[in-house]
Each structure stands twice: as structure tokens, then as C-alpha cells.
Motif scaffolding. Structure first.
Motif, PDB file in Angstrom:
ATOM      1  N   ASP A 152       0.863  -1.188   0.000  1.00 50.30           N
ATOM      2  CA  ASP A 152       0.000   0.000   0.000  1.00 50.30           C
ATOM      3  C   ASP A 152       0.899   1.238   0.000  1.00 50.30           C
ATOM      4  OD1 ASP A 152      -2.111   1.747   0.180  1.00 50.30           O
ATOM      5  OD2 ASP A 152      -2.581   1.300   2.273  1.00 50.30           O
ATOM      6  N   ARG A 176      -3.263   4.135   2.535  1.00 50.72           N
ATOM      7  CA  ARG A 176      -4.681   4.521   2.551  1.00 50.72           C
ATOM      8  C   ARG A 176      -5.267   4.539   3.957  1.00 50.72           C
ATOM      9  NH1 ARG A 176      -4.250   1.914  -2.474  1.00 50.72           N
ATOM     10  NH2 ARG A 176      -5.038   3.218  -4.154  1.00 50.72           N
ATOM     11  N   ARG A 177      -4.875   3.587   4.785  1.00 54.58           N
ATOM     12  CA  ARG A 177      -5.429   3.544   6.145  1.00 54.58           C
ATOM     13  C   ARG A 177      -5.007   4.793   6.916  1.00 54.58           C
ATOM     14  NH1 ARG A 177      -6.015  -1.686   8.388  1.00 54.58           N
ATOM     15  NH2 ARG A 177      -8.148  -1.241   8.912  1.00 54.58           N
ATOM     16  N   LEU A 194      -6.897   7.849   5.441  1.00 58.60           N
ATOM     17  CA  LEU A 194      -8.295   7.869   5.882  1.00 58.60           C
ATOM     18  C   LEU A 194      -8.391   8.317   7.337  1.00 58.60           C
ATOM     19  CD1 LEU A 194     -11.246   7.327   5.244  1.00 58.60           C
ATOM     20  CD2 LEU A 194     -10.879   4.946   5.902  1.00 58.60           C
ATOM     21  N   GLY A 195      -7.471   7.859   8.161  1.00 60.14           N
ATOM     22  CA  GLY A 195      -7.455   8.294   9.555  1.00 60.14           C
ATOM     23  C   GLY A 195      -7.194   9.776   9.681  1.00 60.14           C
TER      24      GLY A 195
END
Length: 106
Positions: free
Chosen positions: A14, A18-19, A22-23
Motif C-alpha cells: 500500500d 490509505r489507512r 483515511l485516519g
């Protein structure tokens, strides 16, 4: 030039994270929403007063008015009130300079 080039470095699964993105976006939107709710209660009350009358609207209006009063007691509405006063003064100055009041009265 070939469509797919080989890179000398292995990329993670990744690469964008993305995580984490998004956070970060969730935190930024949450902070913005809470900040607006705390410092802009006058606008929330004004918005609720313009809703179509109904039983749900009455509750929203009462809640918005109570929230506005609570934030004003805590002094959280002062920055918005100051900015609103400054905006009004600039608006009045602009209109007064643009149009001669005596000419408009004739």
C-alpha cells in the motif's frame, strides 16, 4: 518506452498508506465539525429558524437556541461575533463610499 517499467526499489503493498490517509482525513473533518459547532452556534440557530415549520423543526430550533446560549455563556461565540461586526463595518463602508446617500434620497 515500455508500458511497465521495472523499479530498482520494492514498493510496499500500500504505497499511498490509505489507512493512514483515511485516519488523517477523519480526524481533520472531526476537528473542523467540532470547531464549527462550538464557535458558530449563531449560524446553526439562524439556519434552524429558516426550516419549514413542523414538530421536528420546533425541537431542532429549541436545541439550536439552547446550544447558542450555552456557547455564548462560555464565550465561544466571541470570535464569530467579532468577525461579523468587522464584516458589517466593511460592508457599510463600501456602500457609503460607492453611493452618495444624499443622491439616493432625492
Amino acid at each position: 518506452m515500455p508500458a511497465a517499467q521495472e523499479f530498482p526499489v520494492d514498493l510496499p503493498d500500500d504505497p499511498i498508506g490509505r489507512r493512514a490517509a483515511l485516519g488523517w482525513a477523519t480526524i481533520a473533518l472531526g476537528v473542523a465539525a467540532v470547531s464549527l459547532a462550538l464557535t458558530n452556534a449563531a449560524s446553526i440557530a439562524s439556519w434552524s429558524a429558516e426550516l419549514t415549520p413542523g414538530s421536528g423543526t420546533a425541537r431542532i430550533l429549541d436545541d439550536a437556541d439552547r446550544w447558542h446560549a450555552a456557547t455564548d455563556r462560555a464565550g465561544l461565540g466571541a470570535p464569530r461575533a467579532t468577525m461579523h461586526r468587522m464584516w458589517r463595518k466593511m460592508e457599510e463602508a463600501r456602500w457609503a463610499a460607492r453611493y452618495d446617500v444624499d443622491t439616493a434620497m432625492k
